[in-house]
Scaffold this motif. Structure first.
Motif, short mmCIF file in Angstrom:
data_model
loop_
_atom_site.label_atom_id
_atom_site.label_comp_id
_atom_site.label_asym_id
_atom_site.label_seq_id
_atom_site.Cartn_x
_atom_site.Cartn_y
_atom_site.Cartn_z
N ALA A 21 0.82 -1.22 0.00
CA ALA A 21 0.00 0.00 0.00
C ALA A 21 0.85 1.25 0.00
N LYS A 22 0.61 2.10 -1.01
CA LYS A 22 1.30 3.40 -1.08
C LYS A 22 1.09 4.18 0.22
N ASN A 23 -0.16 4.24 0.68
CA ASN A 23 -0.47 5.09 1.83
C ASN A 23 -0.12 4.46 3.17
N ALA A 24 0.44 3.22 3.11
CA ALA A 24 1.06 2.65 4.32
C ALA A 24 2.57 2.82 4.23
N GLU A 121 -7.88 21.99 -1.27
CA GLU A 121 -6.89 22.89 -0.67
C GLU A 121 -5.94 22.10 0.24
N ARG A 122 -6.45 21.12 0.94
CA ARG A 122 -5.67 20.16 1.74
C ARG A 122 -4.70 20.83 2.71
N PRO A 123 -5.21 21.61 3.63
CA PRO A 123 -4.36 22.28 4.62
C PRO A 123 -3.74 21.29 5.60
N ILE A 124 -2.77 21.75 6.37
CA ILE A 124 -2.20 20.89 7.43
C ILE A 124 -2.33 21.60 8.77
N ASP A 125 -3.32 22.50 8.88
CA ASP A 125 -3.50 23.28 10.11
C ASP A 125 -3.68 22.39 11.34
N ILE A 126 -4.34 21.26 11.17
CA ILE A 126 -4.59 20.39 12.33
C ILE A 126 -3.31 19.68 12.77
N HIS A 127 -2.47 19.28 11.77
CA HIS A 127 -1.17 18.70 12.13
C HIS A 127 -0.44 19.69 13.06
N PRO A 160 -9.96 17.84 15.65
CA PRO A 160 -11.25 18.46 15.32
C PRO A 160 -11.95 17.79 14.15
N LEU A 161 -11.17 17.16 13.25
CA LEU A 161 -11.78 16.31 12.23
C LEU A 161 -10.81 15.17 11.95
N VAL A 162 -11.34 14.13 11.32
CA VAL A 162 -10.52 12.95 11.10
C VAL A 162 -9.51 13.24 9.99
N THR A 163 -8.23 13.11 10.31
CA THR A 163 -7.18 13.32 9.30
C THR A 163 -6.21 12.15 9.35
N VAL A 164 -6.01 11.50 8.22
CA VAL A 164 -5.16 10.30 8.16
C VAL A 164 -3.70 10.66 8.42
N THR A 165 -3.12 11.56 7.61
CA THR A 165 -1.70 11.86 7.83
C THR A 165 -1.51 12.71 9.09
N GLY A 166 -2.58 13.42 9.50
CA GLY A 166 -2.47 14.15 10.77
C GLY A 166 -2.31 13.17 11.92
N THR A 304 -12.93 7.58 0.06
CA THR A 304 -12.91 8.63 -0.96
C THR A 304 -11.96 8.25 -2.10
N ASP A 305 -10.93 7.46 -1.80
CA ASP A 305 -9.97 7.07 -2.84
C ASP A 305 -10.56 6.08 -3.83
N MET A 306 -11.82 5.65 -3.58
CA MET A 306 -12.48 4.73 -4.52
C MET A 306 -13.67 5.39 -5.20
N THR A 326 -17.73 13.39 0.58
CA THR A 326 -17.83 14.17 1.83
C THR A 326 -16.46 14.56 2.37
N ILE A 327 -15.37 14.05 1.81
CA ILE A 327 -14.04 14.27 2.39
C ILE A 327 -13.34 15.47 1.75
N PHE A 328 -13.33 15.52 0.43
CA PHE A 328 -12.61 16.61 -0.26
C PHE A 328 -13.60 17.50 -0.99
N LEU A 370 -4.58 11.28 -9.21
CA LEU A 370 -4.27 9.84 -9.16
C LEU A 370 -5.48 8.96 -9.38
N ARG A 371 -6.53 9.14 -8.61
CA ARG A 371 -7.64 8.19 -8.67
C ARG A 371 -8.57 8.52 -9.84
N ALA A 372 -8.58 9.76 -10.27
CA ALA A 372 -9.36 10.14 -11.45
C ALA A 372 -8.78 9.41 -12.67
C1 EPZ Z 1 -4.72 10.73 3.10
O1 EPZ Z 1 -4.54 12.07 2.74
C2 EPZ Z 1 -4.38 9.90 1.86
N1 EPZ Z 1 -2.97 10.13 1.52
C3 EPZ Z 1 -5.28 10.32 0.69
O2 EPZ Z 1 -4.99 9.48 -0.41
C4 EPZ Z 1 -6.73 10.07 1.12
O3 EPZ Z 1 -7.58 10.49 0.07
C5 EPZ Z 1 -7.04 10.85 2.39
O4 EPZ Z 1 -6.10 10.47 3.44
C6 EPZ Z 1 -8.44 10.59 2.92
O5 EPZ Z 1 -8.60 9.22 3.17
C7 EPZ Z 1 -2.01 9.48 2.24
O6 EPZ Z 1 -2.30 8.72 3.15
C8 EPZ Z 1 -0.60 9.73 1.83
P1 EPZ Z 1 -6.81 13.86 5.42
P2 EPZ Z 1 -4.56 13.21 3.88
O7 EPZ Z 1 -5.87 14.65 6.25
O8 EPZ Z 1 -4.06 12.66 5.15
C9 EPZ Z 1 -8.95 18.09 5.83
C10 EPZ Z 1 -4.47 8.98 -2.62
O9 EPZ Z 1 -5.20 9.02 -3.59
N2 EPZ Z 1 -7.80 18.48 6.66
O10 EPZ Z 1 -7.42 12.61 6.00
O11 EPZ Z 1 -3.92 14.43 3.30
C11 EPZ Z 1 -8.56 17.83 4.39
O12 EPZ Z 1 -8.55 19.03 3.65
C12 EPZ Z 1 -4.48 10.10 -1.59
O13 EPZ Z 1 -3.70 8.03 -2.33
C13 EPZ Z 1 -7.76 19.76 7.22
O14 EPZ Z 1 -8.67 20.57 7.02
O15 EPZ Z 1 -6.12 13.47 4.04
C14 EPZ Z 1 -9.64 16.87 3.93
O16 EPZ Z 1 -10.79 17.62 3.56
C15 EPZ Z 1 -5.32 11.26 -2.09
N3 EPZ Z 1 -6.70 20.13 7.99
C16 EPZ Z 1 -9.97 16.06 5.19
O17 EPZ Z 1 -9.44 16.82 6.29
C17 EPZ Z 1 -5.64 19.27 8.23
O18 EPZ Z 1 -4.70 19.66 8.96
C18 EPZ Z 1 -9.31 14.68 5.22
O19 EPZ Z 1 -7.96 14.85 4.90
C19 EPZ Z 1 -5.70 17.98 7.66
C20 EPZ Z 1 -6.78 17.60 6.89
#
Ligand code: EPZ
Length: 417
Positions: A21-24, A121-127, A160-166, A304-306, A326-328, A370-372
């Motif tokens: 898995a790329k995302n692992a 926009e994909r911010p990292i404010d929560i990180h 405050p919201l579910v964030t995978v890389t956060g 969302t990746d599917m 609902t995610i992006f 990527l997924r498109a």
């Molecule tokens: C991960 O991205 C994946 N990437 C994405 O896969 C995947 O689409 C996404 O999770 C959702 O499952 C990796 O794991 C490398 P998020 P990530 O933080 O962590 C908002 C692919 O195709 N948010 O879970 O960046 C954000 O904008 C990629 O392989 C904030 O507002 O996604 C989004 O709307 C694309 N502030 C929502 O949360 C933050 O600080 C979920 O984003 C962080 C996120």
């Protein structure tokens, strides 16, 4: 720029093997920065984004050695640079995953803001908010995150919201922070659990991974480890959609059906015959594909990746499928390209209404993310005539060469330089 030329209408059959898995792999590789020990990875997918992450690690001073086909060893004996430069981060936003490890290991990190991408926009404010909660001083200047922490302290933090890389960034920071941190409203993705497996192997205590509350008791020092990356559930699901669209019988092998419950449930309700074993799933194109509504959600919901790949399938289903993202905020870039192939899709806000079955005809289309791109490949398999997909580098970021795997199933897919 490479293009893919697909001649649709072929009936496919055979076995496709799923890669790691790329995302692992991406967070796990970043975790190697947490120790001066050697970390050896197996089942690493050979993808553009993984090669980028290895370059990022080398930039920070790690020694990277490629082993056999899918294994790689990383040793960050010392950190030469705590700065992740713009030209690297802009090619892959997942480079922000070095933020937590660098801060915990060196007490400082300077990481370029990733910037938005095609899907939002994909911010990292929560990180940053969460790291500040662990005592980091975080400043934004000239497009860079400047973070400093003489010593991070354990925290009790609710996302405050579910964030995978956060979630992943904070798990890595806490693993190298003495004391017990508690994180709430965490991401529950299998890739988060896989990172926890690695952090435990390196010596951290991690509990609750896969649930919304993760407890981590970190250490002053972590050791090296050996780690096998879990199979890529998105690659597996993408091929399941290919099977439902164009295969007399397709075995998707080396995957983990337990990571795909929402996808399997959706396909079954659409009339797709599926048989799941321990590490493989057999799928076939149904006589009648039925329209089914779906909304994306954090794991264990429909990923969302599917979403884009399911939209391609929905163009062939009888009836109207309402697909809600609902995610992006803008993950419908594939809609206009699918329409060029003849799909009937109407977008209202965050919901796309797909009316089928629509006879698709090959055309020139362009990949945007990527997924498109995967969605366009799937549509090309059933479109009448030739579909040419431009900007295929998007596809190469997250998929081992699809022309090879699909070609082995009997598809006519060629890469045009
Ligand atoms: C991960 O991205 C994946 N990437 C994405 O896969 C995947 O689409 C996404 O999770 C959702 O499952 C990796 O794991 C490398 P998020 P990530 O933080 O962590 C908002 C692919 O195709 N948010 O879970 O960046 C954000 O904008 C990629 O392989 C904030 O507002 O996604 C989004 O709307 C694309 N502030 C929502 O949360 C933050 O600080 C979920 O984003 C962080 C996120």
């Amino acid at each position: 720029m490479d293009k893919l030329r697909i001649r649709g209408g072929r009936e496919l059959a055979g076995t496709v093997r799923i890669a790691g898995a790329k995302n692992a792999a991406l967070p796990a590789l970043a975790a190697a920065l947490l120790t001066e020990g050697e970390v050896t990875f197996a089942n690493v997918p050979m993808l553009r984004d993984v090669r980028t992450m290895l370059r990022v690690l080398e930039h920070h001073g790690a020694r990277v050695e490629n082993g056999s086909r899918d294994s790689v060893t990383v040793q960050a004996g010392s950190i030469a640079s705590h700065e992740a430069p713009y030209d690297l981060v802009k090619t892959m936003r997942a480079s922000v995953l070095v933020l937590g490890p660098l801060l915990a290991r060196c007490g400082r990190a300077r990481v370029s803001m990733p910037g938005g991408c095609a899907i939002g926009e994909r911010p990292i404010d929560i990180h940053l908010d969460a790291l500040a909660n662990m005592g980091a001083e975080v400043r934004l200047e000239h497009g860079y995150v400047e973070a400093r922490a003489k010593r991070l302290k354990p925290a009790d933090y609710t996302f405050p919201l579910v964030t995978v890389t956060g979630t992943e960034n904070l798990m890595m920071a806490a693993a190298l922070t003495e004391g017990t941190s508690v994180f709430r409203n965490c991401a529950r993705e299998p890739e988060v659990v896989d990172l926890a497996v690695l952090l435990r192997a390196m010596g951290a205590e991690v509990d609750g991974d896969g649930t919304e509350v993760i407890r981590i008791t970190g250490r002053r020092e972590l050791g090296g480890a050996e780690h096998t990356v879990i199979p890529d559930r998105v690659e597996a699901a993408t091929y399941l959609m290919a099977g439902a669209l164009a295969c007399r019988r397709l075995e998707v092998a080396d995957c983990r059906p337990q990571d795909l419950k929402a996808v399997l449930a959706l396909l079954e309700s659409a009339g797709v015959p599926l048989t799941a074993g321990e590490t493989s799933i057999v799928v076939a194109r149904p006589e009648k594909l039925v329209a089914v509504d779906v909304a994306t959600a954090p794991h264990p919901g429909f990923p969302t990746d599917m979403q884009a790949q399911y939209m391609a399938l929905a163009t062939q289903a009888r009836g109207v499928s309402r697909i809600t993202e609902t995610i992006f905020e803008s993950r419908f870039m594939h809609v206009s390209e699918l329409r060029r192939l003849g799909a009937r899709i109407n977008v209202e806000g965050q919901t796309a209404e797909v009316t089928g079955p629509a006879a698709l005809a090959g055309a020139q289309v362009m990949a945007t993310d990527l997924r498109a791109s995967a969605s366009l490949v799937l549509a090309g398999l059933v479109a009448d005539g030739v579909t040419v997909i431009d900007r295929v580098y998007h596809l190469d970021r997250g998929y081992e060469p699809m022309e090879v795997k699909l070609g082995a199933l009997g598809a006519s897919v060629e890469r045009v330089k």
